[in-house]
Enzyme design. Structure first.
Site, PDB file in Angstrom:
ATOM      1  N   LYS A 188       0.836  -1.201   0.000  1.00  0.00           N
ATOM      2  CA  LYS A 188       0.000   0.000   0.000  1.00  0.00           C
ATOM      3  C   LYS A 188       0.879   1.262   0.000  1.00  0.00           C
ATOM      4  O   LYS A 188       2.100   1.162   0.116  1.00  0.00           O
ATOM      5  CB  LYS A 188      -0.956  -0.039   1.211  1.00  0.00           C
ATOM      6  CG  LYS A 188      -1.840  -1.304   1.238  1.00  0.00           C
ATOM      7  CD  LYS A 188      -2.888  -1.292   0.155  1.00  0.00           C
ATOM      8  CE  LYS A 188      -3.575  -2.593  -0.205  1.00  0.00           C
ATOM      9  NZ  LYS A 188      -4.000  -3.567   0.731  1.00  0.00           N
TER      10      LYS A 188
HETATM   11  C1  LIG Z   1      -5.098  -4.578   1.069  1.00  0.00           C
HETATM   12  C2  LIG Z   1      -6.565  -4.589   1.046  1.00  0.00           C
HETATM   13  C3  LIG Z   1      -7.334  -5.102   2.101  1.00  0.00           C
HETATM   14  C4  LIG Z   1      -6.760  -5.846   3.262  1.00  0.00           C
HETATM   15  O1  LIG Z   1      -5.734  -5.226   3.924  1.00  0.00           O
HETATM   16  P1  LIG Z   1      -4.675  -6.126   4.745  1.00  0.00           P
HETATM   17  O2  LIG Z   1      -3.901  -5.113   5.506  1.00  0.00           O
HETATM   18  O3  LIG Z   1      -3.873  -6.875   3.739  1.00  0.00           O
HETATM   19  O4  LIG Z   1      -5.451  -7.031   5.629  1.00  0.00           O
HETATM   20  C5  LIG Z   1      -8.706  -4.999   2.037  1.00  0.00           C
HETATM   21  N1  LIG Z   1      -9.314  -4.439   0.984  1.00  0.00           N
HETATM   22  C6  LIG Z   1      -8.616  -3.941  -0.062  1.00  0.00           C
HETATM   23  C7  LIG Z   1      -9.349  -3.296  -1.176  1.00  0.00           C
HETATM   24  C8  LIG Z   1      -7.223  -4.022  -0.072  1.00  0.00           C
HETATM   25  O5  LIG Z   1      -6.556  -3.553  -1.127  1.00  0.00           O
END
Ligand SMILES: *Cc1c(COP(=O)(O)O)cnc(C)c1O
Length: 399
Positions: A188
């Site tokens: 992210k």
């Molecule tokens: C990354 C992501 C998640 C989950 O986040 P984590 O930190 O990996 O648990 C949920 N929804 C979307 C759209 C994502 O891109």
């Protein structure tokens, strides 16, 4: 071997971790307190400032924040949650794990986000919440979204996992709205290694979120405790929070660099005649349309740069394309196949044809490298590779 493979491998993404962060983490490691403590509190306070003073709580993943958000809305068996079929599978998994039913609404093929004009038709007496996703960091229209939610008295759980630093009409995503869930996974725009945060409406809701985060425990002044809800184990460590404190300071510069790189992708695609107008090998030949993302340079945080390639028309598979990119030293990804076509979802009755736009984009989407440490010439390299692969296949197809 390709000449290009002599260059260092260009990954799809890579977090930027500076020496200050590493030194800060070492300090936490030596401090004698490594799980949730002063760093987590400081990180939550910094996040709250970032989100315009709203209460924020930190968690050990973006999935955990979504699960807690659903619990805060009392969503469970018999309830329906409206969401998009084109997302990371976590978005729908958390709804099922809460015992509720995901109700998918097809996407707008241009924004690739949930088509807000189709939501009202999907609302039933059992609908409790809308869970939109800002795919690749391009925000869903918040005015339209909250107008629908208000009209039908629905909660909104924004799965803003990808939209840290994205904006809506000048305000950052998270500063406005109902419950807003963010992920700090390494892919992210900012990371805590693993982690996430939830932006809440008031301190009372934040206290409840804390209970859900750690076994439901409420401590009293005498060293005792009480448990009146069954919580989980979702707390963020101080090690993770310390990474987050440094990352948050760099978020704006990270996102600026991502935006400049995205702009450069558009420039390159225009120059190499790969892009919305298609790939042309000569005037007489038919253009092959590649789909580019919406060129948004005000609101998007450019979490990803995704193109769609009409593989059927090109007579190659996505696997062939990915391998050809890899042999040129370039990593690409797929974000995402349509959720409703996974086995666990087909078993619930979802099938091919249910959400045609999400299905087509799910088949044709390819995510190109985009991360702050990339250079403009890396972008040039990606565009050149794509043009080469496509012209090779089109000339082979003609033989
Ligand atoms: C990354 C992501 C998640 C989950 O986040 P984590 O930190 O990996 O648990 C949920 N929804 C979307 C759209 C994502 O891109």
């Amino acid at each position: 071997m390709n000449e290009a493979s002599a260059q260092p491998f260009l990954p799809l993404t890579r977090p930027t971790i500076d020496e200050e962060t590493i030194a800060g983490v070492a300090e936490v490691m030596r401090s004698g307190w490594i799980t949730s403590g002063p760093q987590m509190k400081a990180f939550e306070a910094a996040l709250s400032t970032y989100f315009g003073g709203r209460p924020v709580r930190a968690f050990n993943s973006g999935t955990a924040t979504l699960e807690v958000a659903l619990a805060l809305c009392n969503i469970g068996p018999g309830d329906e949650v409206i969401t998009t079929p084109l997302s990371w599978v976590a978005t729908a998994n958390v709804i099922l794990r809460a015992g509720a039913k995901p109700v998918f609404v097809d996407i707008d093929p241009v924004t690739r986000n949930i088509d807000l004009t189709l939501i009202e038709a999907a609302i039933t007496p059992n609908t409790r919440a809308i869970m939109p996703v800002d795919l690749a960091g391009l925000p869903v229209d918040r005015d339209q979204l909250y107008a629908i939610a208000k009209k039908h008295s629905l909660r909104v759980i924004e799965d803003a996992a990808q939209s840290m630093g994205a904006r809506w009409k000048g305000a950052c995503i998270g500063a406005l709205g109902d419950l807003v869930s963010i992920s700090f996974h390494p892919n992210k725009n900012m990371t805590t290694s693993e982690g996430g945060c939830l932006v809440l409406n008031n301190e009372q809701e934040a206290k409840l979120a804390e209970q859900h985060r750690l076994q439901g425990v409420v401590r009293d002044a005498d060293g005792g405790m009480e448990v009146d809800i069954v919580g989980g184990k979702f707390n963020m460590t101080d090690i993770a929070a310390r990474i987050g404190l440094s990352q948050l300071k760099q978020l704006d510069s990270f996102n600026l660099k991502r935006t400049e790189l995205a702009q450069h992708y558009f420039d390159c695609f225009a120059k190499t005649e790969v892009g919305l107008g298609g790939v042309k090998q000569g005037e007489s030949e038919q253009a092959i349309p590649l789909g580019l993302p919406v060129a948004d340079f005000t609101d998007s945080n450019w979490h990803m740069f995704q193109i769609t390639v009409p593989f059927d028309q090109l007579n190659i598979t996505r696997g062939d394309f990915i391998r050809a990119m890899q042999s040129r030293g370039i990593g690409v990804g797929v974000h995402y196949p349509a959720i409703h076509l996974f086995k666990a979802y087909r078993r619930l009755g979802f099938k091919e044809g249910d959400f045609p736009h999400a299905e087509r984009i799910g088949r044709e989407t390819v995510t190109l490298p985009l991360f702050p440490a990339m250079q403009f010439n890396d972008v040039d390299r990606v565009c050149t590779a794509i043009r080469e692969i496509i012209s090779e296949t089109t000339s082979q197809n003609k033989k």
